[in-house]
Each structure stands twice: as structure tokens, then as C-alpha cells.
Enzyme design. Structure first.
Site, PDB file in Angstrom:
ATOM      1  N   ASP A  57      28.334  37.221  44.352  1.00 32.60           N
ATOM      2  CA  ASP A  57      28.392  36.300  45.475  1.00 32.60           C
ATOM      3  C   ASP A  57      28.934  37.077  46.679  1.00 32.60           C
ATOM      4  O   ASP A  57      29.527  38.150  46.519  1.00 32.60           O
ATOM      5  CB  ASP A  57      29.316  35.132  45.103  1.00 32.60           C
ATOM      6  CG  ASP A  57      29.607  34.211  46.271  1.00 32.60           C
ATOM      7  OD1 ASP A  57      28.667  33.736  46.903  1.00 32.60           O
ATOM      8  OD2 ASP A  57      30.810  34.019  46.557  1.00 32.60           O
ATOM      9  N   ASP A  81      33.477  33.370  43.208  1.00 34.85           N
ATOM     10  CA  ASP A  81      34.799  32.758  43.396  1.00 34.85           C
ATOM     11  C   ASP A  81      34.792  31.242  43.286  1.00 34.85           C
ATOM     12  O   ASP A  81      35.831  30.621  43.512  1.00 34.85           O
ATOM     13  CB  ASP A  81      35.365  33.150  44.773  1.00 34.85           C
ATOM     14  CG  ASP A  81      34.547  32.571  45.925  1.00 34.85           C
ATOM     15  OD1 ASP A  81      33.308  32.741  45.925  1.00 34.85           O
ATOM     16  OD2 ASP A  81      35.147  31.942  46.811  1.00 34.85           O
ATOM     17  N   ASP A 108      30.418  35.491  50.234  1.00 31.66           N
ATOM     18  CA  ASP A 108      31.593  34.875  50.866  1.00 31.66           C
ATOM     19  C   ASP A 108      32.643  34.529  49.824  1.00 31.66           C
ATOM     20  O   ASP A 108      32.370  33.819  48.858  1.00 31.66           O
ATOM     21  CB  ASP A 108      31.194  33.601  51.614  1.00 31.66           C
ATOM     22  CG  ASP A 108      30.239  33.865  52.763  1.00 31.66           C
ATOM     23  OD1 ASP A 108      30.469  34.832  53.511  1.00 31.66           O
ATOM     24  OD2 ASP A 108      29.259  33.110  52.915  1.00 31.66           O
TER      25      ASP A 108
END
Length: 224
Positions: free
Chosen positions: A9, A167, A11
Site C-alpha cells: 500500500d 496499514d 499512503d
């Protein structure tokens, strides 16, 4: 499992972009006479694409402004996406180490594709990513596994030989749906409880811990 690829991922995982995202959305909201939000609010708003971000940021009763807020957000963000955004500590070294150990690297974000590519090119220019994709027309967003499976095929790697690192719950759900090894990083926009609740098979609190978690993935082959 023989770890041959790591899909990341963007961001909250590779890049700390929350300030620029929040600033752009607050700018768009202010233009429409709507209240802004704190960065802690934006931690909960991001992760599922820009339209979901807008829907969460625009207050109830102002839904008719969403399209206009989205356009204002995109215009401002496109001009300012590099103001404060930077790689998280240790990320560049971790990626370099993985590449040196023969692991194929890729990025899969729910951020619009153009912005995803711009950020990677500007802030991670020396990382040999085999694929970099954001949200694209006709391709379902994460947690749908379509894009992740497409990247695995593009890299020539079986899904079971891939790790997916992120995250948020969306990333852990993507990993599970794609049959990939899920690793949650705790320095991003959510926390340990969310990652564990959505099936993270390993957790990392630092870039060094992430590197070790990927090396320790079941069956992964570590090279000196």
C-alpha cells in the site's frame, strides 16, 4: 510459501501523506462553507478511495456538494501533493534491501492512479518497482483482490508467493482475498487492533521489523 514478491500500500505504509491529504480536503470544504476536520479524523477517513474520503468528510445534509468538493480537492491536491509527504523512516533502506535480496516489489493504492505514480516517481525514484498502480477506471478498488492478483500475474509470481503490506483493514482484507501473506504496519493511519481483527499474519512497528517479518514469512528464502 516462498516469498518472491511484496506488494505495498502507499499512503500510511510507504509514505506519510496525511498532512497533504487533510490540507487539501479542508481547503475544498472551506471553499464550500463546510467545516474542516483534524488530522486524527482523516486517519479514519482515508484508505478506501477518494470518493469515500469525500463522503466521510462532507457532513450529513450537504451530500449534494460532494461532486464539487471532490473536484476542488483533486485540483488542490494535484498542486500540493508533495508539500509535506515523505517516506516513513527506514522505508527506503528496507525497500533497497528487499530488492537486493531478489524480492519483486510493487505498489497498489486506492489513491487515484496518476497521483500514485507521481508520488512514487518523486519520492521513491530509485526503487525498482515492477508495477505501480492506483485506482483505475474499470478495476475494482481494494479490498477486491482483482488488482492485486493482476499485479502478481504481471510479475510472474503466484499469489501464494506474495506478501501484501499495508496499514488498514482494507489492506489486510485484500491480502486474505488474494491469498497473499498479510503484514500490517502500525506506523500508519490505523492501529494494531484493526490490523489484527482483519487477519494480519504479522505486524511491524518499524521498517526494520517489516524487513524481518518478510524474511521470516513461512517458507521465505533469505539471501545474504
Amino acid at each position: 510459501m516462498h516469498l518472491r514478491a511484496a506488494l505495498f500500500d502507499l499512503d500510511g505504509t510507504l509514505l506519510d501523506s496525511l498532512h497533504d491529504i487533510g490540507e487539501a480536503m479542508n481547503h475544498a470544504l472551506t471553499l464550500h462553507g463546510l467545516p474542516g476536520h483534524s488530522l486524527s479524523d482523516y486517519r479514519r477517513f482515508v484508505g478506501e478511495g477518494v470518493r469515500v474520503l469525500v463522503a466521510r468528510a462532507v457532513p450529513t445534509g450537504s451530500e449534494d456538494t460532494r461532486a464539487s468538493v471532490l473536484a476542488a480537492y483533486k485540483a488542490f491536491y494535484d498542486e500540493h501533493l508533495l508539500e509535506h509527504t515523505r517516506p516513513y523512516p527506514g522505508v527506503l533502506g528496507m525497500l533497497s534491501q528487499l530488492a537486493g535480496e531478489g524480492v519483486n516489489l510493487a505498489v497498489l493504492s486506492n489513491k487515484p492512479d496518476e497521483a500514485t505514480r507521481r508520488l512514487v516517481a518523486a519520492l521513491l525514484p530509485d526503487v525498482p518497482f515492477g508495477a505501480v498502480y492506483g485506482e483505475r477506471a474499470g478495476v475494482p478498488r481494494k479490498p477486491d483482490p482483482t488488482a492485486a492478483l493482476g499485479i502478481a500475474a504481471e510479475l510472474g509470481v503466484e499469489p501464494g508467493d506474495c506478501a501484501f503490506i499495508g496499514d488498514t483493514a482494507v489492506d489486510m482484507d485484500t491480502a486474505r482475498a488474494a491469498g497473499m501473506y498479510s503484514v500490517g504496519v502500525t506506523w500508519g493511519f490505523r492501529g494494531v487492533e484493526e490490523l489484527q481483527a482483519h487477519g494480519a499474519r504479522a505486524l511491524a512497528h518499524t521498517a526494520d521489523e517489516l524487513l524481518q517479518a518478510l524474511r521470516d514469512a513461512p517458507g521465505a528464502v533469505t539471501r545474504p
